[in-house]
Scaffold this motif. Structure first.
Motif, short mmCIF file in Angstrom:
data_model
loop_
_atom_site.label_atom_id
_atom_site.label_comp_id
_atom_site.label_asym_id
_atom_site.label_seq_id
_atom_site.Cartn_x
_atom_site.Cartn_y
_atom_site.Cartn_z
N ILE A 141 7.17 -5.29 5.01
CA ILE A 141 7.17 -5.14 6.47
C ILE A 141 7.58 -6.48 7.12
O ILE A 141 8.39 -6.51 8.04
N TRP A 171 8.05 -0.87 17.25
CA TRP A 171 8.15 -0.97 15.79
C TRP A 171 8.57 0.39 15.20
O TRP A 171 7.93 1.40 15.48
N SER A 225 1.35 2.24 12.71
CA SER A 225 2.32 2.78 11.74
C SER A 225 2.59 4.26 11.96
O SER A 225 3.62 4.78 11.55
N PHE A 234 7.23 4.36 13.39
CA PHE A 234 7.40 3.95 11.99
C PHE A 234 7.23 5.16 11.04
O PHE A 234 7.61 5.11 9.88
N GLY A 237 4.68 6.33 9.63
CA GLY A 237 3.86 6.02 8.46
C GLY A 237 2.52 6.71 8.50
O GLY A 237 2.29 7.62 9.31
N THR A 257 -3.19 2.95 10.20
CA THR A 257 -2.67 1.68 9.71
C THR A 257 -1.82 1.11 10.85
O THR A 257 -1.23 1.86 11.63
N MET A 266 2.45 2.98 3.44
CA MET A 266 3.23 2.15 4.38
C MET A 266 4.43 1.54 3.67
O MET A 266 5.53 1.45 4.22
N GLU A 296 7.09 4.15 3.11
CA GLU A 296 7.77 4.44 4.37
C GLU A 296 8.73 3.30 4.73
O GLU A 296 9.83 3.55 5.20
N GLN A 297 8.29 2.07 4.49
CA GLN A 297 9.19 0.94 4.80
C GLN A 297 10.46 1.03 3.95
O GLN A 297 11.57 0.80 4.45
#
Ligand SMILES: Cc1ncc(COP(=O)(O)O)c(C=O)c1O
Length: 463
Positions: free
Chosen positions: A114, A264, A292, A296, A298, A302, A355, A358-359
């Motif tokens: 991230i 984000w 998140s 994002f 996610g 989070t 996370m 997902e990133q």
């Protein structure tokens, strides 16, 4: 096997540490490897991207189209499956040895991936060990991150004459919360510090936005804080304005905190403390918060909190517990970094792995590509709404808006609200915030835009 995908590399490490079985490892690599390799960022087929989400496979008559990214986004199917698989695996072995080793690895890798996307660290070379990033904390959500600031700051001057400058469109976690912490406006009695609320003029230009904030700041201003893209109007504070306000904040030793809940995942974000960095590219601030489970896409519960290391010691964390390695620092020797906000005790390791997955997914598509797609869909939506005589609150100007689109809604006594009508009759999930709030994301297609505008017109024509 792992290629450049941080999540696959983590799975290898977890397999080698015996945290997940070989079969589970193979299954995860198959699924995620396939998902990530399928994406060709040079020629994206947005319909294929939409197919990565479960809702796209629900029969059309029952499908609920998500257009409420400002509140909550669905995660891609593979991310949810990875979460489920990990949850089952982790449940088989709760020993502290494995949990601390695996959890510490997962959070370290997630933080790095991230932080790399946020421009805080450089990409790693092949096989290079993942360094421990200390300026980015993985916290519960944007609410917790915002509150870490307003609840954590204590060095107010006892004369009560310090002030903070906030936008009237800040989210309650970064607005009302300042009253909860003892602030009062000049019209109110007493208070630990003065709250100066900025209301922007109608159809404000970049220059007017900058002046509105800057004119309220003085040598007693301890915080300037606003949402980068407002959840109540869709107005976006341009990067160049943030750069100029950051410079002013530094001149006054004031902390600039940006709420990035609507930023984000929706825009390319490169955080920087360097005043000389390109003013239109970098998002310059001393701290940045986000969740998140919004743009994002996610896992829920989070979020992130970036903190300038030179500012961290100004904040006392409200939670003092152990970190991922079950280590408790001495109470008077807290880390002088964002790490002090991560002393959160037992956590949901699986969400942190998600996370990272997902990133990888977003990185594979490319954050610039995502930003452009959202801009394109939001511009289409605004244009269609305007052509159909809807009264937009959100500016058309792409520099002053992004993915959050808000229109005023006429009163129609005796009819269901537009928000309920869109959901009940057309299965479109929006929000009633500010009128009607519609937020297209990469899982939406042009046909969703046509559908929502057409449904809105039908509602307006109801007798
Ligand atoms: C600008 C902004 N900040 C903070 C939040 C809080 O986010 P969360 O509920 O994910 O903590 C929201 C939620 O909508 C928001 O829009």
């Amino acid at each position: 096997m792992s290629g450049n995908y941080t999540s696959l590399r983590l799975f290898e490490e977890l397999r080698d540490a015996g945290v997940i079985s070989k079969d589970v490892f193979n299954d995860l690599c198959d699924k995620l490897g396939r998902l990530l390799k399928k994406i060709d960022s040079t020629e994206i087929n947005w319909s294929d991207i939409r197919d990565e989400w479960d809702f796209a496979h629900v029969p059309e008559t029952e499908r609920v189209i998500p257009m409420n990214a400002a509140n909550l986004c669905p995660a891609p199917t593979e991310v949810v499956e990875a979460i489920n698989t990990f949850r089952t695996e982790y449940n088989k072995n709760v020993s502290q040895q494995e949990r601390t080793a695996a959890g510490a690895l997962a959070i370290q890798d997630a933080r790095y991936a991230i932080a790399e996307e946020l421009g805080l660290v450089e990409p790693l070379g092949d096989g290079e060990p993942v360094p421990d990033v200390v300026d980015l904390a993985i916290v519960r959500n944007a609410s917790e991150a915002n509150n870490a600031l307003n609840a954590g700051y204590s060095p107010w001057n006892p004369d009560g004459l310090d002030n903070i400058v906030i936008w009237n469109e800040n989210h309650p976690t970064n607005y009302d919360a300042w009253w909860l912490r003892g602030g009062r406006t000049a019209n109110e009695e007493g208070g630990l510090f003065e709250i100066r609320v900025v209301t922007l003029p109608e159809n404000a230009s970049s220059e007017e936005i900058e002046t509105a904030f800057a004119s309220q700041m003085n040598e007693r201003t301890k915080f300037l804080t606003f949402t980068e893209t407002s959840n109540v109007s869709g107005i976006r504070i341009p990067r160049s304005v943030i750069s100029n306000l950051f410079k002013k904040a530094n001149e006054l030793s004031c902390h600039l905190h940006v709420d990035g809940a609507q930023t984000w995942g929706a825009q390319k974000v490169q955080l920087s403390l360097d005043e000389a960095a390109d003013e239109n590219t970098f998002l310059k601030c001393h701290s940045f918060s986000a969740s998140s489970h919004k743009w994002f896409c996610g896992p829920k519960e989070t979020g992130i909190l970036y903190m300038d290391p030179s500012k961290a010691a100004n904040f006392t964390p409200s939670i003092f517990a152990y970190d991922y390695k079950i280590t408790i620092p001495k109470w008077n020797e807290l880390p002088n970094s964002a790490r002090r906000f991560e002393l959160l005790g037992q956590r949901d390791d699986v969400n942190i792995v998600a996370m990272l997955v997902e990133q990888d997914f977003l990185t594979e598509i490319g954050q610039e590509v995502i930003e452009e797609r959202i801009k394109y869909l939001a511009t289409n939506l605004k244009t269609e709404l305007q052509e159909n005589d809807w009264d937009l609150t959100t500016p058309l100007d792409e520099n002053l808006s992004h993915g959050v689109v808000i229109s005023k809604v006429p009163d129609k006594p005796g009819q269901p609200s537009l928000y309920d009508y869109l959901y009940d009759q057309h299965r479109i999930a929006t929000s009633s915030s500010g009128g009607i709030r519609i937020c297209p994301h990469i899982y939406n297609l042009e046909e969703d835009i046509d559908k929502v505008v057409s449904a809105m017109n039908t509602w307006r024509n109801l007798p």
